[in-house]
Design a protein around this motif. Structure first.
Motif: not given
Length: 333
Positions: A252-259, A284-295, A326-332
């Motif tokens: 949810e947080r990553n989707q908000r950052l992308l928006s 910045k958009v590219e970076h947030e898309k990358h983060r949102s799409a992480l496995p 955060r991107d390495l540890i947080q649950p999806d």
């Protein structure tokens, strides 16, 4: 050469069930050493005596000073609009050359407006100015830290602002707190309407950093109350609080950052912003898309996260020691 007219200040004060602090705040505004020309109070459907209390304070002030030279505008939102839209309506109703934002539960030092206006008069290029604040409890007793300490506004980040590189800083994170902020009213031509997913103060600061100059004063000119009922507070997280954030779901947080990043890029493109700013927003958009799409699986995130870090994305568009972990540890979910 003719003397320039003094800059008139409007105060945009937003309220929602502001008892029991609003009377003290309004008094601290009215009794400034350099009084505002206008007070705009925008109330978001209060069910307590907020408006009646403010009217009593104003009436008493006018009785003491028959010609105070302060106009008062009261807006009543029914139903409530929420914090961001409430401030949007308040600043839109301001007529002064400068607009100072105000929460309902703080206290201003007596010369807050005088000292901030002096900066705008001295620096015609200045668009938005924010300051430090003293954190106090519900009884206005000082807490252990000040605002800049609580938000970890580092010397390196402060230097970026001092060098006129606030946009570079704000692409990483917001450091501007609305309760401490003053800006030129012509900023609204670029900033209105406020965009979704952005808080009003960070949006104003971001737009100001693209089209003008953002700076800060290190002085604590506001007593910023932390009383448990704040809609937006400034509590400093301890180790336990930071660990708890790492255990929160990331989606949810990553989707908000992308928006938010997409909304910024769209607005800058529409507003014909400098090409350099538009390009940075696109990245910045590219970076947030990358983060949102992480496995979803943490182990599968390691390679793409490290690759993005090597390319400098985390250092350019965030706080590496927080966001990378955060991107390495947080649950999806």
């Amino acid at each position: 050469m003719p003397a320039t007219s003094p800059l008139a200040v409007s105060v945009a004060l937003c309220t929602h069930n502001g008892m029991p602090y609003v009377a003290e705040q309004v008094r601290s505004i009215l009794h400034q050493t350099r009084p505002p020309a206008q007070l705009v109070l925008s109330d978001d459907d209060s069910t307590d005596a907020t408006i009646e209390t403010v009217n009593k304070v104003i009436a008493r002030f006018r009785a003491e000073r028959p010609d105070p030279g302060i106009s008062v505008t009261i807006l009543e939102n029914k139903p409530a609009l929420g914090v961001v839209r409430n401030f949007e309506g308040a600043v839109a109703a301001c007529t002064g050359d400068l607009i100072a934002l105000s929460d309902q539960d703080d206290l201003w030092v007596p010369d807050r407006l005088e000292r901030m206006v002096a900066e705008f008069e001295r620096r015609p290029e200045l668009t938005l100015l924010h300051t430090d604040a003293r954190l106090v409890d519900g009884d206005a007793k000082p807490l252990a830290s000040r605002l800049f300490d609580a938000i970890e506004f580092t010397p390196q980040e402060q230097q970026l602002e001092r060098e006129g590189r606030a946009f570079e800083l704000l692409l990483k994170r917001n450091v501007v707190t609305g309760a401490t902020t003053m800006f030129r009213r012509d900023l609204l031509e670029r900033a209105l309407p406020f965009v979704d997913d952005w808080v009003h103060d960070e949006w104003l600061a971001m737009v100001a950093s693209v089209f003008g100059t953002v700076d800060f004063l290190p002085d604590a000119l506001v007593d910023y109350r932390q009383h448990g009922g704040n809609q937006i507070g400034a509590a400093k997280l301890d180790a336990r609080g930071k660990l708890a954030r790492l255990q929160e779901p990331r989606s949810e947080r990553n989707q908000r950052l992308l928006s938010r990043a997409e909304a910024l890029h769209d607005r800058l493109t529409e507003a014909d912003a400098p090409e350099k700013a538009i390009d940075a927003a696109a990245r910045k958009v590219e970076h947030e898309k990358h983060r949102s799409a992480l496995p979803r699986a943490r182990a599968l995130r390691i390679v793409p996260v490290i690759a993005a870090a090597i390319r400098g994305r985390y250092s350019r568009f965030g706080r590496p020691r927080y966001d990378l972990i955060r991107d390495l540890i947080q649950p999806d979910r």
